[in-house]
Design a protein around this motif. Sequence first.
Motif: not given
Length: 86
Positions: A29-43, A58-67
């Motif tokens: 919830a801290k990053w998925a709805t951000s305007p820039t989710p990859f950058r937010t998760l990476r930070a 970050t790329a792997d977990w982004f894909h796991a979370a968002l599909g």
Amino acid sequence: MVAGREVTPKDIGDTARLKAYWTVGAGRAKWATSPTPFRTLRAHLLKYLPASYVNQVTADWFHAALGFWPGTPHKGPVPTPGAKRK
């Protein structure tokens, strides 16, 4: 090998818990709805992971979370927490 030593079962469990937190837990919830989710998760992950691994994780977990993979064109908004994009 983790930081010059053998991987233990505890390391594997810690990694699984960290991934679950950031991909399906409260961390998502801290990053998925951000305007820039990859950058937010990476930070966020830079606080916990070595810089040499953070882009791959970050790329792997982004894909796991968002599909879908970061940088992939997609239609519509980023999914709300708890939902995956089809």
